[in-house]
Write an enzyme that holds these catalytic residues in place. Structure first.
Site, mmCIF file in Angstrom:
data_model
loop_
_atom_site.group_PDB
_atom_site.id
_atom_site.type_symbol
_atom_site.label_atom_id
_atom_site.label_comp_id
_atom_site.label_asym_id
_atom_site.label_seq_id
_atom_site.Cartn_x
_atom_site.Cartn_y
_atom_site.Cartn_z
ATOM 1 N N LEU A 64 0.762 -1.231 0.166
ATOM 2 C CA LEU A 64 -0.102 0.053 0.087
ATOM 3 C C LEU A 64 0.891 1.135 0.079
ATOM 4 O O LEU A 64 1.898 1.137 0.536
ATOM 5 C CB LEU A 64 -0.911 -0.087 1.431
ATOM 6 C CG LEU A 64 -1.932 -1.242 1.255
ATOM 7 C CD1 LEU A 64 -2.620 -0.896 2.764
ATOM 8 C CD2 LEU A 64 -2.990 -1.057 0.200
ATOM 9 N N ASP A 65 0.595 2.112 -0.758
ATOM 10 C CA ASP A 65 1.362 3.557 -0.686
ATOM 11 C C ASP A 65 1.479 4.033 0.544
ATOM 12 O O ASP A 65 0.596 3.808 1.541
ATOM 13 C CB ASP A 65 0.492 4.506 -1.539
ATOM 14 C CG ASP A 65 0.766 4.289 -3.126
ATOM 15 O OD1 ASP A 65 1.281 3.277 -3.379
ATOM 16 O OD2 ASP A 65 0.051 5.008 -3.926
ATOM 17 N N ARG A 66 2.413 4.747 0.738
ATOM 18 C CA ARG A 66 2.547 5.051 2.307
ATOM 19 C C ARG A 66 1.525 5.686 2.970
ATOM 20 O O ARG A 66 1.162 5.705 4.097
ATOM 21 C CB ARG A 66 3.941 6.127 2.321
ATOM 22 C CG ARG A 66 4.461 6.720 3.783
ATOM 23 C CD ARG A 66 5.754 7.243 3.614
ATOM 24 N NE ARG A 66 5.884 7.697 4.976
ATOM 25 C CZ ARG A 66 7.142 8.015 5.749
ATOM 26 N NH1 ARG A 66 8.119 7.421 4.914
ATOM 27 N NH2 ARG A 66 7.324 8.469 6.749
ATOM 28 N N VAL A 68 -1.478 5.476 2.398
ATOM 29 C CA VAL A 68 -2.776 4.936 2.309
ATOM 30 C C VAL A 68 -2.833 3.925 3.555
ATOM 31 O O VAL A 68 -1.687 3.178 4.044
ATOM 32 C CB VAL A 68 -2.784 3.997 1.005
ATOM 33 C CG1 VAL A 68 -4.227 3.154 1.001
ATOM 34 C CG2 VAL A 68 -2.678 4.896 -0.039
ATOM 35 N N ARG A 167 -5.077 6.541 -7.589
ATOM 36 C CA ARG A 167 -4.664 7.944 -7.410
ATOM 37 C C ARG A 167 -4.830 8.613 -8.878
ATOM 38 O O ARG A 167 -5.364 9.519 -9.342
ATOM 39 C CB ARG A 167 -3.705 8.169 -6.847
ATOM 40 C CG ARG A 167 -3.665 7.610 -5.304
ATOM 41 C CD ARG A 167 -2.217 7.598 -4.609
ATOM 42 N NE ARG A 167 -1.310 8.956 -4.529
ATOM 43 C CZ ARG A 167 -0.086 8.968 -3.985
ATOM 44 N NH1 ARG A 167 0.520 7.869 -3.536
ATOM 45 N NH2 ARG A 167 0.257 9.955 -3.991
#
Length: 240
Positions: A64-66, A68, A167
């Protein structure tokens, strides 16, 4: 020097799987920032909770992106890591999200199909409507759960797992995620993280093959607090 253990909620744990709620702002794995990351924190937690000597194995199955938060799973054995990775490659690994976007998408529900290329140096992706050199296919389905006019709460099911996919694709159709300055959102002082949350991960268990779903809802902070708990649940469960 030991790792300071952050309280990370555990959704499920057995000898093969660990499902947790990733806090926004924590990297999935170690990066150049040197900040505490999920892999390191969870290994330290497992070592302490289970009084394990030596190194603890924990496999990163997906990221997961930081910025998120939400449901995330890890493999506790190398065999589980291999089988879960096969599920990811075979696309039997289901992921749903909710997000808050600026504006209202032109269509209430749609499947977005684009091509995405990542610039590693800038850590940003470019979205194309047609195939482009080094760009990979990116596909998701979204549904507008509720809209206030200025913002919309969106349910998302991922079909591919590309970097920054939700995104970038939502921004590409003119509806960037609230708080996502990288992809064109307006600056909002009260938004610390981007408005994206991993609400469920569905995967065949690596040994029993039973389909398992792990769920999470965001905390009552902006922008999630703009919507009722029933609206959040409706969005989170729409594609599950």
């Amino acid at each position: 020097m030991g790792v300071e253990i952050m309280a990370i909620p555990v959704l499920y744990e057995d000898n093969h799987l660990l499902a947790v709620v990733k806090p926004p702002g924590v990297p999935s794995q170690e990066d150049e920032s040197g900040d505490p990351d999920m892999l390191t924190l969870l290994k330290a937690d497992l070592k302490q909770r289970h009084n394990k000597p030596g190194n603890v194995f924990l496999g990163l199955v997906h990221r997961l992106d930081r910025p998120v938060g939400g449901a995330m799973i890890f493999a506790k054995t190398s065999k589980a890591a291999s089988r879960l990775s096969e599920s990811v490659r075979g696309r039997s690994f289901g992921k749903t999200y909710i997000c808050v976007v600026e504006g209202v998408p032109a269509r209430q529900e749609a499947t977005l199909e684009h091509y995405i290329r990542k610039d590693q140096k800038r850590n940003v992706v470019t979205v194309y409507d047609r195939p482009a050199p080094e760009a990979k296919d990116a596909r998701l389905t979204y549904r507008v759960a509720v809209s206030s006019g200025s913002h919309s709460l969106i349910a998302v099911r991922l079909h591919t797992g590309r970097p920054h996919q939700i995104r970038a694709q939502m921004a590409h159709i003119g509806c960037p995620l609230a708080g996502d300055l990288k992809y064109g959102a307006a600056k909002r002082p009260n938004l610390i993280d981007i408005a994206l949350w991993s609400t469920s991960v569905t995967v065949p268990h690596p040994t029993t093959k039973e389909e398992m779903t792990f769920r999470s809802l965001p905390n009552d902070t902006e922008p999630w607090s703009w919507w009722s708990i029933d609206q959040l649940r409706f969005a989170a469960e729409y594609f599950v």
